[in-house]
Motif scaffolding. Structure first.
Motif, short mmCIF file in Angstrom:
data_model
loop_
_atom_site.label_atom_id
_atom_site.label_comp_id
_atom_site.label_asym_id
_atom_site.label_seq_id
_atom_site.Cartn_x
_atom_site.Cartn_y
_atom_site.Cartn_z
N CYS A 66 13.08 34.60 -1.34
CA CYS A 66 13.81 35.06 -2.53
C CYS A 66 15.29 34.72 -2.44
CB CYS A 66 13.65 36.56 -2.69
SG CYS A 66 11.95 37.02 -3.05
N LEU B 136 9.94 35.78 2.01
CA LEU B 136 9.24 35.21 0.86
C LEU B 136 10.04 34.04 0.28
CD1 LEU B 136 8.06 37.54 -2.05
CD2 LEU B 136 6.91 35.53 -1.15
N ARG C 134 3.43 31.83 -2.22
CA ARG C 134 4.08 31.73 -3.54
C ARG C 134 3.25 30.90 -4.49
NH1 ARG C 134 10.14 32.03 -3.15
NH2 ARG C 134 10.06 30.58 -4.89
N THR D 268 7.99 36.62 -6.33
CA THR D 268 7.76 35.18 -6.39
C THR D 268 8.08 34.66 -7.79
OG1 THR D 268 6.06 35.18 -4.68
CG2 THR D 268 6.00 33.38 -6.27
#
Length: 1042
Positions: A141, A139, A650, A64
RNA sequence: GGGCGAUUAGCUCAGUUGGCUAGAGCGCCACGCUUACAACGUGGAUGUCGGGGGUUCGAGUCCCUCAUCGCCCACCA
């Protein structure tokens, strides 16, 4: 299809939006980076997660933070490369696959053989790599997936081989005999870093070794103590101190010093130690001196059970103040004894097989395991009356971190990297400031560790990893050695092959002894640079055998920043993106990984691998323990994403990332049937199933193995720590929803700065302040503070005040257009600022905003970027909007508003009932408040009847007294006199205390004389204000009816 | 044994070079479903800033010391 704003639901449906938006970004090519001379580069290499298993919350944090930086830099216009990949994690991965093999098929790796096992591990790797990369994507990314690397892929293999060759040729790699930490389960050496100590209760055996032919007055036995009695089979000496009297004397003096320096509580204990030492000196010293004399006389002992004669030697390692004062020496199986053995030239007898059983040198005990041998040795010694006594003690035992089995120290051939110069270069890079470590306090650990310059053992007796590219051949005579050396020198030169050789001479220099032991004179090692070089075949046909061992995982990890960019080729990537901008990692691998990347980068590329290193906190559970899957207290990031959304995960992670503290994340199970949460405890975290206390139904956990447990619905493992973040996302979503609902008839156009209302100016000022703050905070890796700025700004300023104030204007046809343009602009800017932390929700809103207001901006409208991920980061390079005077003016309004609301609440005024109030204040403040008074009806249900100096106090009043103003509400008929009196009295007492404090401070001459004028002036002002407030409160108090 | 970090509201944490009438989120209490949001709004209560000493006009902040917790390193046969 026309979009209507009313389609927007009042909850952000993250589970639908996340994959859609991620796909949009990927297809837009926004993650991919190419060298671009028109832009500045920003690059990060991911700390490659181990393919041992799925990612946990620590990885979620690590990635994160990287993504936040990467996204901000991308928006700032850098050509941004985030290089993703995974690590083969040699021992860890092989151990897991082997364990599984044992559990599921009851086979060992030897049953499969090298090739098949490695194939199995590749299958495992494929499975987990997929899972890891998928987790990273979920996530959010923004890695350049086209460049995904693996530490065992061809690109990395080439770099590894080239590096090894280079070090070998420059004599920075050598093979030597070392005492290694032997893992008997995995049958490999593990590095010191992979060993952990555990305190266990164990026996402490005092053994008697008979003195050979004792003379008159000499003791018949020497007594030695050990926690590992079976190692006595490999003893080659017993040592006593060379000068026990002096040593005891020194020990006594040291103790006396500490007694003198100790405080009361410690003194008694120390004094007792001192007494014990004196007693010991009295009782032991004569014997010890006798033994020392015997040792100098080269007297020998008989090693029981083995019937071997061993010398009594002198060595300062034997501490006369400990145990019996004598110590058995087992050079092949104890690190300290090894040193003694080297000093005294003792034989080193290895009694262990790689699998932990005893070998032929253990005599009758051959074939036993260590545990069995210990039992038998003790029994046999007892039978001979050679056990003096057995104590139970707390002992620290080394365990392998990988297999969790005890470590046995063992003498073995290992490959080492010489650290002297490499370590120095890595130290210099930090001490001279080329590399900066944040937070700075980690610098000393890095330097201390490197400062020891201990050679790095890089060989591992594993099958999963980079096999060492060396072919070896034993040589038995000088002439053979000469011939072979000449042949190699010629051959290697003639072919122009990249290869080099080393000659390792046998450590046993005595010809006779060496031949007796069947040892070669020397071993010749040839390192071949290129894989598949024909020379490999030639060597093998000439009796050379390739080294079985593979390299320590960290060897390939150390090359990660440059190997992933194509080194040893001089690629455009290396040229442009290397050194990388920053490395983001956790503190436990500063030495293992960070330091080694620095020294390898310098050695291979000649440049540091990164300019900055940011060390982030560790994730702990609610009990303050580190999270780990094996403990069962880990959280799968995907559970959190499922429940709260990736943005919330996050945001929550970033919010908790403070500079000094580790991140505590209390863990809860969530019942899949009724959503009740159950706190995770040390007790319940290892259960395969849990019964929900609310609905009574059972659910499964990560430990579910039996079919009956595995069939149950699985409970998510979560933490309420992410609720705040989820709520924030929802708040942002709804504020945006409001905005978009009011932009259906939006028309783009320029905004005349002169027409701006106070709140517009204030919002622009706050936007700029926040943008600057967030940028600088993130540049300094202060994630928590940056997040707090964003949170406060978005929730309190934007939603709480600005949007609320716009409501009136949006309802007014005359003011609506300007309000819409400002709203679109401010939301636009807010989304940009939040995007690095909350990429999904901001991008989703951005897309919807674009449907209604594709052209927006201040003062002139511009086409908005199609995707927020590549929209420009707000910068303060236009006309500065930050205006402290406006912010101060607004604060007056906020204070007055708060005061009115407080009065309403305190007096229990019904919500619908409008009240009237007045503000008594100086004329300047009144003038500043004037343009904002119109917001009181909608925001506080109150109308201001006047503001100024000459406001008269009504008979029945409940004032709120603020610095610089007094809010007066006529509350006749509504007021609770008694409650009001007690409140005012409390207020008065508090003010009295403050006034008294300020007074005494200001009447202190030394304060006035010494403190800076600015501080004194501030204090005076504060006193004045307090005094005025006090007076107001007192008069209000007096005005209350009895 | 050596080093590093922590100790602030019930919980989890902020608190820059000393200027503090010590903050936030969650939780708690009161009132409110006011057409963006009850995952919300408004207001409120809550602290000898681990203990003790010192420096200073002034200490949550700097120094010493003690206590407790965590991590890293080195180790007692």
């Amino acid at each position: 299809m026309t979009k209507t704003a009313h389609d927007i639901p009042n909850r952000f449906d993250f589970s639908a939006a996340q994959p859609r938006l991620y796909q949009m970004w990927e297809e837009g090519g926004f993650f991919h980076a190419e060298p671009d001379r028109l832009k500045k580069p920003f690059s990060i290499v991911i700390p490659p997660p181990n393919v041992t298993g799925a990612l946990h919350l620590g990885h979620a944090l690590n990635n994160t933070l990287q993504d936040i930086l990467v996204r901000m830099k991308r928006m700032q216009g850098y050509e941004t490369l985030w290089m993703p990949g995974t690590d083969h994690a040699g021992i860890a991965t092989q151990a897991r696959v082997e364990r599984r093999l044992r559990q599921e098929e009851n086979k060992s790796r030897h049953d499969l053989g090298r090739e098949l096992l490695v194939e199995r591990i590749w299958q495992w790797k494929e499975q987990y790599e997929r899972r890891i990369l998928d987790q990273l994507k979920r996530l959010g990314c923004s890695c350049d997936w086209e460049r995904t690397r693996f530490t065992l892929d061809e690109m990395c293999a080439r770099a590894v081989r080239h590096t090894f060759f280079d070090l070998f040729r420059n004599d920075r790699i050598y093979r030597g005999k070392r005492l290694v930490n032997w893992d008997t389960f995995l049958q490999t050496a593990v590095s010191d870093d992979e060993v952990f100590n555990e305190t266990v209760t164990g026996g402490f055996w005092h053994l008697r070794y008979p003195v050979l032919n004792p003379r008159k007055g000499e003791p018949e036995f020497v007594i030695v103590a050990t926690t590992r009695p079976e190692t006595m089979l490999a003893d080659t000496a017993v040592a006593v101190h060379p000068d026990p009297a002096a040593a005891l004397d020194r020990a006594r003096r040291e103790l006396e010093e500490s007694v003198a320096g100790a405080n009361q509580s410690e003194r008694a204990a120390l004094q007792a130690n001192l007494d014990a030492l004196s007693e010991r000196t009295r009782s032991h010293l004569p014997i010890l001196e006798r033994l020392t004399a015997m040792a100098r006389d080269a007297r020998r002992l008989r090693l029981p059970l083995m019937d071997r004669e061993i010398p009594l030697i002198v060595d300062p390692w034997a501490k006369p103040e400990l145990g019996s004062g004598c110590v058995k020496i087992t050079p092949a199986h104890d690190p300290n004894d090894h040193e003694v053995g080297l000093r005294a030239g003792l034989p080193m007898i290895n009694i262990l097989n790689p699998d932990g059983t005893l070998n032929g040198d253990a005599g009758n005990y051959e074939g036993l395991t260590i545990r069995e041998a210990r039992k038998r040795v003790v029994e046999d010694l007892e039978a001979l009356g050679l056990v003096e006594k057995i104590e139970q003690r707390q002992i620290e035992l080394p365990f392998s971190d990988r297999s969790k089995t005890p470590i046995e120290p063992l003498l073995a051939d290992q490959w080492f990297v010489r650290m002297e110069q490499l370590a120095q270069s890595a130290m210099d890079a930090v001490t001279d400031g080329r590399i900066a470590i944040f937070p700075n306090r980690y610098t000393s650990g890095y330097l201390d560790w490197l400062g020891e310059k201990r050679d790095w053992p890089v060989s591992r007796q594993l099958w999963w990893g980079h096999q060492i590219p060396v072919w070896s051949r034993a040589v038995h005579s000088e002439s053979e050695l000469r011939e072979l050396s000449a042949e190699l020198s010629d051959g290697l030169n003639i072919n122009g092959t990249s290869a080099a050789f080393q000659v390792e001479h046998c450590s046993e220099t005595d010809d006779a002894r060496r031949q007796q032991a069947g040892l070669p004179l020397a071993t010749v090692h040839v390192c071949v640079e290129q894989a598949g070089d024909p020379l490999e075949g030639i060597l093998e046909r000439s009796g050379f055998i390739r080294v079985d061992d593979v390299l320590d995982t960290w060897f390939s990890s150390a090359l990660w920043p440059h190997s992933t960019m194509g080194w040893p080729d001089k690629t455009a990537e290396l040229e442009y993106f290397y050194p990388t901008s920053v490395l983001v990692t956790s503190r436990d691998i500063i030495t293992l990984w960070v330091a080694r990347m620095v020294l390898m980068g310098l050695n291979n590329v000649g440049k540091i691998p990164f300019h900055e290193v940011y060390i982030h906190p560790k994730i702990l559970d609610g009990e303050g323990e580190t999270m780990s899957k094996s403990k069962g207290n880990g959280i799968d990031p995907l559970d959190v994403i499922d429940k709260f959304g990736a943005d919330a995960l996050r945001f929550g992670m970033a919010r908790l990332t403070t500079e000094t503290q580790d991140v505590r994340v209390p863990v809860q199970f969530e019942c899949p049937h009724c959503e009740a949460t159950i706190d995770q405890t040390r007790k319940n975290r290892e259960l395969p199933r849990i019964e929900c206390p609310r609905c009574g139904q059972p659910f499964g956990t990560q430990w579910a193995e039996q079919q009956s447990d595995a069939d149950l619905a699985r409970g998510l493992v979560l933490s309420e720590r992410f609720e705040t973040a989820r709520n924030f996302v929802n708040k942002l979503w709804n504020a945006s929803r409001f905005a978009i609902l009011h932009l259906d008839d939006y028309s783009p156009g320029s905004i005349d700065p002169d027409e701006l209302a106070i709140e517009d100016q204030w919002m622009l000022s706050r936007l700029e302040t926040t943008a600057v703050a967030v940028t600088t905070l993130l540049d300094k890796y202060l994630f928590s503070e940056a997040t707090r700025e964003l949170y406060d700004f978005a929730w309190r300023d934007f939603c709480g005040f600005y949007v609320e104030m716009l409501k009136d204007r949006l309802a007014d046809p005359v003011r609506r257009t300007l309000a819409q343009r400002m709203l679109a602009h401010c939301l636009d800017q807010l989304l940009r600022l939040l995007h690095p932390v909350l990429p999904f929700v901001t991008e989703e809103i951005w897309q919807r905003l674009g449907d209604f207001a594709p052209r927006r901006g201040f003062p002139e409208p511009m086409d908005a970027a199609g995707c927020l991920i590549v929209a420009a980061w707000p910068r303060a390079d236009g006309e500065p909007r930050h205006d402290p005077a406006i912010e101060e003016q607004f604060r007056l309004f906020q204070n007055a508003l708060g005061a009115v609301r407080e009065i309403r609440s305190r007096q229990n005024v019904p919500p619908r009932q409008q009240i009237r109030f007045a503000i008594r204040t100086d004329s300047q403040t009144a003038r500043l408040l004037e343009p904002l008074l119109g917001y009181f009806p909608s925001m506080a249900g109150a109308e201001c009847t006047g503001a100024g100096e000459s406001i008269r106090t009504p008979a029945m009043n409940a004032p709120v007294v603020l610095a610089g103003m007094e809010i007066i509400v006529d509350l006749e008929g509504l007021i609770d006199v008694a409650a009001e009196r007690s409140r005012l009295e409390k207020e008065r007492d508090k003010l009295l205390g403050s006034v008294r404090g300020k007074n005494s401070k200001l009447s202190n001459d030394r304060f006035v004389a010494n403190a800076p004028a600015e501080i004194v002036a501030r204090e005076r002002e504060a006193l004045q204000s307090l005094t005025r407030q006090l007076a107001s409160v007192e008069s209000a108090l007096q005005a209350l009816p009895e």
